[in-house]
Design a protein around this motif. Structure first.
Motif, PDB file in Angstrom:
ATOM      1  N   PRO A   1     -35.473  66.498  77.298  1.00 36.36           N
ATOM      2  CA  PRO A   1     -36.149  67.087  78.462  1.00 36.36           C
ATOM      3  C   PRO A   1     -35.261  68.092  79.202  1.00 36.36           C
ATOM      4  CG  PRO A   1     -35.509  64.815  78.906  1.00 36.36           C
ATOM      5  CD  PRO A   1     -35.247  65.045  77.461  1.00 36.36           C
ATOM      6  N   VAL A   2     -35.743  69.336  79.271  1.00 27.50           N
ATOM      7  CA  VAL A   2     -35.017  70.402  79.967  1.00 27.50           C
ATOM      8  C   VAL A   2     -36.017  71.213  80.781  1.00 27.50           C
ATOM      9  CG1 VAL A   2     -33.146  70.615  78.286  1.00 27.50           C
ATOM     10  CG2 VAL A   2     -35.263  71.910  77.944  1.00 27.50           C
ATOM     11  N   PRO A   3     -35.578  71.928  81.812  1.00 30.54           N
ATOM     12  CA  PRO A   3     -36.497  72.779  82.575  1.00 30.54           C
ATOM     13  C   PRO A   3     -36.956  73.965  81.726  1.00 30.54           C
ATOM     14  CG  PRO A   3     -34.398  72.440  83.742  1.00 30.54           C
ATOM     15  CD  PRO A   3     -34.202  71.983  82.340  1.00 30.54           C
ATOM     16  N   ILE A   4     -38.191  74.439  81.939  1.00 33.72           N
ATOM     17  CA  ILE A   4     -38.608  75.660  81.260  1.00 33.72           C
ATOM     18  C   ILE A   4     -37.860  76.823  81.897  1.00 33.72           C
ATOM     19  CG2 ILE A   4     -40.873  74.803  80.567  1.00 33.72           C
ATOM     20  CD1 ILE A   4     -42.066  76.420  82.892  1.00 33.72           C
ATOM     21  N   GLN A   5     -37.478  77.808  81.066  1.00 29.97           N
ATOM     22  CA  GLN A   5     -36.686  78.910  81.602  1.00 29.97           C
ATOM     23  C   GLN A   5     -36.799  80.146  80.732  1.00 29.97           C
ATOM     24  OE1 GLN A   5     -32.271  78.570  79.715  1.00 29.97           O
ATOM     25  NE2 GLN A   5     -32.541  77.355  81.560  1.00 29.97           N
ATOM     26  N   ILE A   6     -36.317  81.260  81.274  1.00 27.07           N
ATOM     27  CA  ILE A   6     -36.174  82.492  80.500  1.00 27.07           C
ATOM     28  C   ILE A   6     -34.793  83.060  80.786  1.00 27.07           C
ATOM     29  CG2 ILE A   6     -38.617  83.117  80.487  1.00 27.07           C
ATOM     30  CD1 ILE A   6     -37.787  85.287  82.660  1.00 27.07           C
ATOM     31  N   SER A   7     -34.299  83.870  79.857  1.00 26.40           N
ATOM     32  CA  SER A   7     -33.097  84.664  80.117  1.00 26.40           C
ATOM     33  C   SER A   7     -33.489  86.126  79.981  1.00 26.40           C
ATOM     34  CB  SER A   7     -31.973  84.310  79.144  1.00 26.40           C
ATOM     35  OG  SER A   7     -32.285  84.725  77.837  1.00 26.40           O
ATOM     36  N   THR A   8     -32.997  86.961  80.861  1.00 28.70           N
ATOM     37  CA  THR A   8     -33.436  88.350  80.892  1.00 28.70           C
ATOM     38  C   THR A   8     -32.377  89.247  81.523  1.00 28.70           C
ATOM     39  OG1 THR A   8     -35.157  89.840  81.706  1.00 28.70           O
ATOM     40  CG2 THR A   8     -34.579  87.981  83.122  1.00 28.70           C
ATOM     41  N   ASP A   9     -32.496  90.537  81.259  1.00 27.93           N
ATOM     42  CA  ASP A   9     -31.639  91.512  81.944  1.00 27.93           C
ATOM     43  C   ASP A   9     -32.464  92.393  82.875  1.00 27.93           C
ATOM     44  OD1 ASP A   9     -33.018  93.016  80.104  1.00 27.93           O
ATOM     45  OD2 ASP A   9     -31.251  93.794  79.070  1.00 27.93           O
ATOM     46  N   LYS A  10     -33.707  91.942  83.178  1.00 26.96           N
ATOM     47  CA  LYS A  10     -34.576  92.686  84.091  1.00 26.96           C
ATOM     48  C   LYS A  10     -35.196  91.736  85.108  1.00 26.96           C
ATOM     49  CE  LYS A  10     -35.965  96.059  80.553  1.00 26.96           C
ATOM     50  NZ  LYS A  10     -35.328  95.366  79.407  1.00 26.96           N
ATOM     51  N   SER A  11     -35.125  92.074  86.380  1.00 29.70           N
ATOM     52  CA  SER A  11     -35.666  91.203  87.419  1.00 29.70           C
ATOM     53  C   SER A  11     -37.187  91.105  87.355  1.00 29.70           C
ATOM     54  CB  SER A  11     -35.230  91.684  88.812  1.00 29.70           C
ATOM     55  OG  SER A  11     -35.720  92.988  89.070  1.00 29.70           O
ATOM     56  N   GLU A  12     -37.849  92.172  86.844  1.00 29.48           N
ATOM     57  CA  GLU A  12     -39.318  92.122  86.761  1.00 29.48           C
ATOM     58  C   GLU A  12     -39.802  91.027  85.808  1.00 29.48           C
ATOM     59  OE1 GLU A  12     -38.148  96.145  84.705  1.00 29.48           O
ATOM     60  OE2 GLU A  12     -37.469  94.917  86.407  1.00 29.48           O
ATOM     61  N   ASP A  13     -38.963  90.683  84.815  1.00 27.10           N
ATOM     62  CA  ASP A  13     -39.333  89.605  83.902  1.00 27.10           C
ATOM     63  C   ASP A  13     -39.415  88.263  84.632  1.00 27.10           C
ATOM     64  OD1 ASP A  13     -39.428  91.374  81.811  1.00 27.10           O
ATOM     65  OD2 ASP A  13     -37.432  90.881  81.046  1.00 27.10           O
ATOM     66  N   ILE A  14     -38.601  88.103  85.665  1.00 23.92           N
ATOM     67  CA  ILE A  14     -38.611  86.856  86.432  1.00 23.92           C
ATOM     68  C   ILE A  14     -39.904  86.740  87.234  1.00 23.92           C
ATOM     69  CG2 ILE A  14     -37.434  85.507  88.214  1.00 23.92           C
ATOM     70  CD1 ILE A  14     -34.817  86.764  87.312  1.00 23.92           C
ATOM     71  N   HIS A  15     -40.345  87.860  87.788  1.00 24.03           N
ATOM     72  CA  HIS A  15     -41.614  87.857  88.523  1.00 24.03           C
ATOM     73  C   HIS A  15     -42.755  87.435  87.591  1.00 24.03           C
ATOM     74  CE1 HIS A  15     -40.283  89.699  92.320  1.00 24.03           C
ATOM     75  NE2 HIS A  15     -39.455  90.422  91.582  1.00 24.03           N
ATOM     76  N   LYS A  16     -42.758  87.968  86.370  1.00 25.44           N
ATOM     77  CA  LYS A  16     -43.797  87.611  85.395  1.00 25.44           C
ATOM     78  C   LYS A  16     -43.706  86.134  85.003  1.00 25.44           C
ATOM     79  CE  LYS A  16     -43.916  92.246  83.337  1.00 25.44           C
ATOM     80  NZ  LYS A  16     -43.588  93.050  82.129  1.00 25.44           N
ATOM     81  N   PHE A  17     -42.463  85.648  84.818  1.00 27.63           N
ATOM     82  CA  PHE A  17     -42.223  84.250  84.452  1.00 27.63           C
ATOM     83  C   PHE A  17     -42.795  83.306  85.512  1.00 27.63           C
ATOM     84  CE2 PHE A  17     -39.172  80.659  85.061  1.00 27.63           C
ATOM     85  CZ  PHE A  17     -39.436  79.953  83.892  1.00 27.63           C
ATOM     86  N   VAL A  18     -42.571  83.631  86.767  1.00 30.69           N
ATOM     87  CA  VAL A  18     -43.074  82.807  87.877  1.00 30.69           C
ATOM     88  C   VAL A  18     -44.598  82.787  87.887  1.00 30.69           C
ATOM     89  CG1 VAL A  18     -43.227  82.637  90.390  1.00 30.69           C
ATOM     90  CG2 VAL A  18     -41.021  83.110  89.306  1.00 30.69           C
ATOM     91  N   GLU A  19     -45.196  83.968  87.729  1.00 32.34           N
ATOM     92  CA  GLU A  19     -46.667  84.062  87.763  1.00 32.34           C
ATOM     93  C   GLU A  19     -47.322  83.377  86.566  1.00 32.34           C
ATOM     94  OE1 GLU A  19     -47.518  88.207  88.046  1.00 32.34           O
ATOM     95  OE2 GLU A  19     -46.504  88.450  89.988  1.00 32.34           O
ATOM     96  N   GLN A  20     -46.795  83.601  85.384  1.00 32.76           N
ATOM     97  CA  GLN A  20     -47.390  83.045  84.164  1.00 32.76           C
ATOM     98  C   GLN A  20     -47.317  81.518  84.120  1.00 32.76           C
ATOM     99  OE1 GLN A  20     -45.288  85.085  81.044  1.00 32.76           O
ATOM    100  NE2 GLN A  20     -46.448  86.989  81.314  1.00 32.76           N
ATOM    101  N   ASN A  21     -46.242  80.951  84.699  1.00 26.97           N
ATOM    102  CA  ASN A  21     -46.064  79.495  84.671  1.00 26.97           C
ATOM    103  C   ASN A  21     -46.454  78.811  85.976  1.00 26.97           C
ATOM    104  OD1 ASN A  21     -44.589  78.858  81.962  1.00 26.97           O
ATOM    105  ND2 ASN A  21     -43.555  80.676  82.759  1.00 26.97           N
ATOM    106  N   HIS A  22     -46.986  79.622  86.917  1.00 21.80           N
ATOM    107  CA  HIS A  22     -47.456  79.093  88.209  1.00 21.80           C
ATOM    108  C   HIS A  22     -46.380  78.241  88.894  1.00 21.80           C
ATOM    109  CE1 HIS A  22     -51.369  80.479  86.830  1.00 21.80           C
ATOM    110  NE2 HIS A  22     -51.234  79.743  85.738  1.00 21.80           N
TER     111      HIS A  22
END
Length: 331
Positions: free
Chosen positions: A84-105
């Protein structure tokens, strides 16, 4: 023969973690020799020799250490193997984090460097308009010059625990408590922090910083730095429980549910490590019928938190580790 104190070893080697290993070696009748001050020490007993580089042990191989040190890779690897681990992304763009938050609510997230130390560059629970700034901070603090990236992951609610695994066994467990102050009914939170930091400095402990995370933690409790807590009211000052940011510790091995021990051992074995510090987030260390996750694996876990416990008995980890190396390491 002169028996050196821990402080004398610290002065000799200029490395607090290494001084613990040298003191343990002395207690076990193991010879130690400083090869490079503050960096490399050689140990010898019974025709065996081994070296410790800062906090890196010879029983953990380089591939396993690299796998665990890159948070995103480690998270993916453990997740694919049913840990068991938290869902996450790694990225070099801050806009990807905004999408990650929205897509996973996700209502709450953590943003941190893909590789870091001591909690540097981590932002807990940023608001939507703070994501870009949190990304920039994490990017700046990332301890890598190749393909710099930032991690965003879901925030797991609960308490922070460090479980130490050595040779397929759990040898210690610490409840890591975020920095806090206790109200007296008169002083503001800012004044209480200053008072507590005076005491910490007297005891050679790391002071509590007042930064953005402090303000966010207070806001989460509908408080500000100028609020005056009631007498005996305990105020949490941070979301992270790092010793480096004024956190405290409580020894809790007897409370750890057997299932958590099995998970910590399994994660360590999967990564190929012999020695690890498993960071587990759970609301209750004695109960597995809750949402919990491993949020990090340390291949060179700091030992000071096990020696400077605020509650419970300290565990002499360095002695246990040196004895294990002596009995199991073949150079």
């Amino acid at each position: 023969m002169h028996k050196y104190t821990l402080e004398e070893f610290r002065q000799q080697v200029c490395n607090s973690q290494m001084s613990l290993y040298m003191k343990a070696a002395q207690d076990l009748g193991i010879k130690s020799k400083i090869l490079i001050k503050g960096i490399l020490v050689e140990f010898e007993k019974d025709n065996k020799k081994w070296r410790i580089h800062k906090s890196l042990l010879p029983i953990n191989d380089s591939v396993s250490m690299m796998l665990s040190s890159y948070k995103s890779t480690c998270n993916q690897f453990l997740g694919k193997n049913s840990i068991p681990v938290p869902i996450q992304i790694s990225t070099d763009k801050s806009e990807d984090i905004h999408k990650f938050v929205e897509q996973n609510h996700l209502a709450k997230i953590v943003i941190k460097p893909i590789r870091g130390f001591g909690g540097s560059g981590i932002t807990m629970l940023p608001q939507k308009n703070q994501i870009d700034g949190a990304f920039n901070l994490a990017y700046e603090k990332a301890l890598t010059n190749l393909r710099k990236r930032v991690i965003a992951e879901e925030f797991i609610s609960g308490e922070n625990y460090r479980i130490l695994v050595l040779g397929g066994k759990v040898i210690a467990a610490i409840h890591r408590i975020p920095a806090f102050v206790v109200g007296n009914g008169k002083s503001t939170i800012e004044e209480l922090i200053k008072q507590k930091n005076i005491e910490k400095s007297k005891n050679d402990a790391i002071e509590i910083p007042v930064d953005n995370e402090t303000l966010l933690a207070l806001k989460d409790q509908d408080l500000s730095i100028e609020s005056v807590p009631q007498k005996q009211e305990r105020i949490k000052l941070r979301f992270n429980a790092n010793f480096c940011t004024g956190g405290s510790t409580r020894e809790c091995l007897a409370e750890v549910h057997e299932e958590y021990k099995k998970i910590a051992i399994a994660a360590t074995k999967l990564l190929g490590l012999k020695f690890s510090g498993i960071d587990l987030i759970t609301p209750d260390i004695s109960n597995t019928n809750v949402k919990y996750a491993i949020n990090e694996v340390n291949h060179d876990p700091g030992l000071r938190i096990h020696y400077n416990v605020d509650e419970g008995e300290k565990t002499d980890i360095a002695v246990i580790v040196q004895k294990y190396i002596l009995e199991n390491y073949n150079n």
